[in-house]
Design a protein around this motif. Structure first.
Motif, PDB file in Angstrom:
ATOM      1  N   LEU A   1       0.851  -1.065  -0.069  1.00  0.00           N
ATOM      2  CA  LEU A   1      -0.056   0.056   0.054  1.00  0.00           C
ATOM      3  C   LEU A   1       0.754   1.344  -0.121  1.00  0.00           C
ATOM      4  O   LEU A   1       0.623   2.224  -0.772  1.00  0.00           O
ATOM      5  CB  LEU A   1      -0.736  -0.146   1.204  1.00  0.00           C
TER       6      LEU A   1
ATOM      7  N   TYR B   1      -5.734  -7.255   2.039  1.00  0.00           N
ATOM      8  CA  TYR B   1      -5.126  -6.106   1.461  1.00  0.00           C
ATOM      9  C   TYR B   1      -6.376  -5.092   1.131  1.00  0.00           C
ATOM     10  O   TYR B   1      -6.136  -3.807   1.624  1.00  0.00           O
ATOM     11  CB  TYR B   1      -4.367  -6.401   0.080  1.00  0.00           C
ATOM     12  N   GLN B   2      -7.452  -5.561   0.842  1.00  0.00           N
ATOM     13  CA  GLN B   2      -8.708  -4.655   0.515  1.00  0.00           C
ATOM     14  C   GLN B   2      -9.250  -3.922   1.768  1.00  0.00           C
ATOM     15  O   GLN B   2      -9.499  -2.914   1.966  1.00  0.00           O
ATOM     16  CB  GLN B   2      -9.674  -5.539  -0.095  1.00  0.00           C
ATOM     17  N   GLU B   3      -9.301  -5.035   2.764  1.00  0.00           N
ATOM     18  CA  GLU B   3      -9.624  -4.210   4.014  1.00  0.00           C
ATOM     19  C   GLU B   3      -8.608  -3.290   4.526  1.00  0.00           C
ATOM     20  O   GLU B   3      -9.061  -2.133   4.907  1.00  0.00           O
ATOM     21  CB  GLU B   3      -9.623  -5.338   5.090  1.00  0.00           C
ATOM     22  N   LEU B   4      -7.280  -3.568   4.319  1.00  0.00           N
ATOM     23  CA  LEU B   4      -6.594  -2.485   4.836  1.00  0.00           C
ATOM     24  C   LEU B   4      -6.385  -1.237   3.705  1.00  0.00           C
ATOM     25  O   LEU B   4      -6.362  -0.130   4.209  1.00  0.00           O
ATOM     26  CB  LEU B   4      -4.988  -2.887   4.695  1.00  0.00           C
ATOM     27  N   ALA B   5      -6.631  -1.309   2.570  1.00  0.00           N
ATOM     28  CA  ALA B   5      -6.837  -0.133   1.783  1.00  0.00           C
ATOM     29  C   ALA B   5      -8.029   0.535   1.966  1.00  0.00           C
ATOM     30  O   ALA B   5      -8.101   2.011   1.969  1.00  0.00           O
ATOM     31  CB  ALA B   5      -6.894  -0.881   0.164  1.00  0.00           C
ATOM     32  N   ALA B   6      -9.197  -0.083   2.139  1.00  0.00           N
ATOM     33  CA  ALA B   6     -10.322   0.515   2.698  1.00  0.00           C
ATOM     34  C   ALA B   6     -10.134   1.523   4.015  1.00  0.00           C
ATOM     35  O   ALA B   6     -10.482   2.572   3.927  1.00  0.00           O
ATOM     36  CB  ALA B   6     -11.530  -0.421   2.901  1.00  0.00           C
ATOM     37  N   LEU B   7      -9.338   0.768   4.835  1.00  0.00           N
ATOM     38  CA  LEU B   7      -8.859   1.508   6.134  1.00  0.00           C
ATOM     39  C   LEU B   7      -8.165   2.713   5.831  1.00  0.00           C
ATOM     40  O   LEU B   7      -8.312   3.800   6.329  1.00  0.00           O
ATOM     41  CB  LEU B   7      -8.285   0.572   6.966  1.00  0.00           C
ATOM     42  N   ASP B   8      -7.296   2.594   4.928  1.00  0.00           N
ATOM     43  CA  ASP B   8      -6.164   3.549   4.382  1.00  0.00           C
ATOM     44  C   ASP B   8      -7.348   4.737   3.717  1.00  0.00           C
ATOM     45  O   ASP B   8      -6.807   6.163   3.890  1.00  0.00           O
ATOM     46  CB  ASP B   8      -5.424   3.088   3.336  1.00  0.00           C
ATOM     47  N   ALA B   9      -8.423   4.480   3.010  1.00  0.00           N
ATOM     48  CA  ALA B   9      -9.152   5.504   2.641  1.00  0.00           C
ATOM     49  C   ALA B   9      -9.852   6.305   3.643  1.00  0.00           C
ATOM     50  O   ALA B   9     -10.085   7.373   3.681  1.00  0.00           O
ATOM     51  CB  ALA B   9     -10.152   4.927   1.752  1.00  0.00           C
ATOM     52  N   ASP B  10     -10.256   5.388   4.760  1.00  0.00           N
ATOM     53  CA  ASP B  10     -10.923   5.880   5.856  1.00  0.00           C
ATOM     54  C   ASP B  10     -10.008   6.878   6.672  1.00  0.00           C
ATOM     55  O   ASP B  10     -10.271   8.025   7.062  1.00  0.00           O
ATOM     56  CB  ASP B  10     -11.186   4.929   6.926  1.00  0.00           C
ATOM     57  N   ILE B  11      -8.499   6.617   6.686  1.00  0.00           N
ATOM     58  CA  ILE B  11      -7.842   7.412   7.403  1.00  0.00           C
ATOM     59  C   ILE B  11      -7.705   8.742   6.723  1.00  0.00           C
ATOM     60  O   ILE B  11      -7.743   9.625   7.281  1.00  0.00           O
ATOM     61  CB  ILE B  11      -6.336   6.853   7.390  1.00  0.00           C
ATOM     62  N   GLY B  12      -7.874   8.703   5.537  1.00  0.00           N
ATOM     63  CA  GLY B  12      -7.729  10.004   4.746  1.00  0.00           C
ATOM     64  C   GLY B  12      -9.064  10.967   4.988  1.00  0.00           C
ATOM     65  O   GLY B  12      -8.806  11.953   5.125  1.00  0.00           O
TER      66      GLY B  12
END
Lengths: 171, 321
Positions: free
Chosen positions: B15, B43-54
């Motif tokens: 990521l 990976y997808q769960e993490l990428a979704a979290l990454d978007a949430d962080i934004g």
């Protein structure tokens, strides 16, 4: 590269993109997702695309993550149908309700605290990378640390964010 | 065989590397995913979290991180403050202008302020010595400086700034205690009814460069309410932002309370929203006209409210059921 140029690359690499989508968990829907990918790519404003294949892969990756996110949001909505706050949708105005603002502010406070707990260097590394979009190599140069230090700081920060997300969802 | 923790750490690494616009190892990433079906899910769960962080941090970007200025262990280069918060496409020009700005405030000479005011329903245009122009909407008070054409304070009301850009001398607008710094720009500022809202039609504006340092590129609006630490940003149509000059107000979910304040400013009508409708969002366009009766007759159905005559003017209230 024009749209027609991109189209050529898309069709040349159809099988590779399909394999990528399948590896991403698209399963039997991979063909449909590929269709959706093309719709998205061709609908995007035309602009120069430097590396068309990398561009297509990235778009495919984003699409799979978006699908996951949408699925997760609708699952949550089914579960907490009474949740007045709902999910914040990027690019769409938030309801003016004070409740959501409070929630958002609270969430930010938690996130700030979780980052601060990592120590100043890891916090700075994460903010520079995730919020300012600075590549790892530049951050390492800026802070005078090694690339592997930056990598491990980012891993720690993400673990802290995962942990925080778990706590927020449990509330 | 990787366990979930190892997969998660590897997914974080992917990521992070993928955030680099030049990342081109998608095949290797695909191979990594394909090795084990649980990897894509993690990976997808993490990428979704990454978007949430934004999203978490976009609500009110915290002050620029300079964790420990005393020890000097972490130094943040001023050249790149938050320039990529909205994506990596803002080029080096922005960074260069930020560097140029840092020494500027010191050089300013003693201020010699004067103010320009408009009554509700009145409009004025001001042209500044540097070629920049400011369109004032009604019920507006703007303070300018004879010695410095590059600063303005919007005390109240609404103004559209069309700024001639100068890398060495950014145009600075003060409003509601905040500082807005242009980076080559047409932008609209409203200071009214306890809110500050900034809409950028062209170029870029930086909100509170010394604190929150929020960058607003064209097509973005920012809104802060008094006494509320949350800075909200969203996308908006640049044409809609400046439509008031063509006597049209365009809304995409603004609370009716704000619409009433806008109508007062634009038309000089004494009009307010009752508490039962003030927070209700409105989407649509309102064509302004000088014939009050006709305008008010049209307004009710448009906003889906009843327009009543109150003691201090017109009041928008909920429709009878």
């Amino acid at each position: 590269m024009t749209t027609s140029g991109l189209e050529a690359v898309f069709f040349e690499n159809r099988d590779r993109l399909l394999r990528f989508l399948a590896a991403h968990g698209a399963g039997e829907a991979a063909e449909d997702v590929l269709q959706e990918l093309w719709m998205r790519v061709s609908a995007a404003p035309a602009g120069p695309v430097g590396q068309p294949l990398a561009y297509l892969y990235r778009a495919a990756n984003n699409l799979m993550v978006d699908r996951h996110r949408a699925l997760r949001t609708s699952e949550r909505r089914d579960r907490d149908w009474s949740d007045a706050a709902g999910a914040t949708v990027p690019g769409v105005s938030d309801a003016p309700g004070g409740e959501r603002v409070l929630i958002a502010r609270e969430r930010l406070r938690h996130a700030d605290a979780a980052l601060a707990a990592l120590g100043p260097r890891a916090e700075a590394v994460f903010r520079r990378h995730r919020l300012d979009g600075i590549p790892q190599r530049e951050i390492a140069a800026e802070l005078g640390v090694s690339l592997s230090t930056v990598e491990s700081d980012l891993r720690r920060a993400y673990r802290a964010m995962i942990e925080l997300k778990g706590r927020l969802d449990a509330e | 065989m990787m366990d979930d923790m190892q997969i998660r750490d590897a997914a974080i690494d992917w990521l992070v590397r993928q955030r680099d616009p030049a990342f081109d190892e998608w095949e290797a990433f695909g191979d990594w995913l394909a090795e084990d079906p649980t990897r894509a899910a993690i990976y997808q769960e993490l990428a979704a979290l990454d978007a949430d962080i934004g999203d978490w941090f976009a609500v009110a970007p915290s002050p620029v991180s300079a964790p420990d200025p005393v020890s000097g262990t972490v130094r943040i280069a001023p050249s790149s403050l938050s320039r990529r918060r909205f994506g990596g496409w803002l080029g080096g020009a922005v960074a260069a202008s930020l560097v140029a700005m840092t020494g500027y405030a010191v050089l300013q000479s003693r201020p010699d302020p004067y103010s320009i005011e408009t009554a509700a329903g009145e409009r004025r245009s001001v042209r500044l010595a540097d070629g920049s122009s400011i369109d004032l909407n009604g019920a507006t008070r703007l303070i300018l400086d004879r010695r410095d054409a590059r600063v303005a304070t919007l005390d109240r009301g609404e103004a559209l700034f069309t700024v001639v850009h100068d890398d060495d001398r950014p145009f600075i607008v003060h409003a509601a205690g905040a500082e807005l710094r242009d980076v080559g720009t047409i932008f609209n500022v409203v200071r009214d009814g306890g809110r500050l809202s900034v809409a950028v039609a062209e170029g870029e504006v930086i909100y509170n460069p010394g604190a929150e340092n929020v960058s607003l590129p064209a097509g973005r609006t920012l809104m802060v309410r008094d006494g509320d630490a949350v800075v909200r940003r969203r996308a908006a149509d640049p044409a809609a932002m400046v439509a008031w000059r063509q006597n049209r107000l365009v809304y995409d979910g603004a609370p009716i309370g704000d619409v009433a304040a806008d109508l007062h400013r634009n038309l000089g009508l004494a009009i307010t929203a009752a508490p039962d409708v003030a927070a209700r969002p409105f989407r649509g366009a309102i064509a302004l006209e000088r014939n009050d009766d006709r305008f008010l007759a049209r307004l009710g159905p448009l906003l889906d409210v009843t327009v009543e005559r109150g003691q201090q003017g017109w009041v928008l209230t909920a429709r009878d059921k």
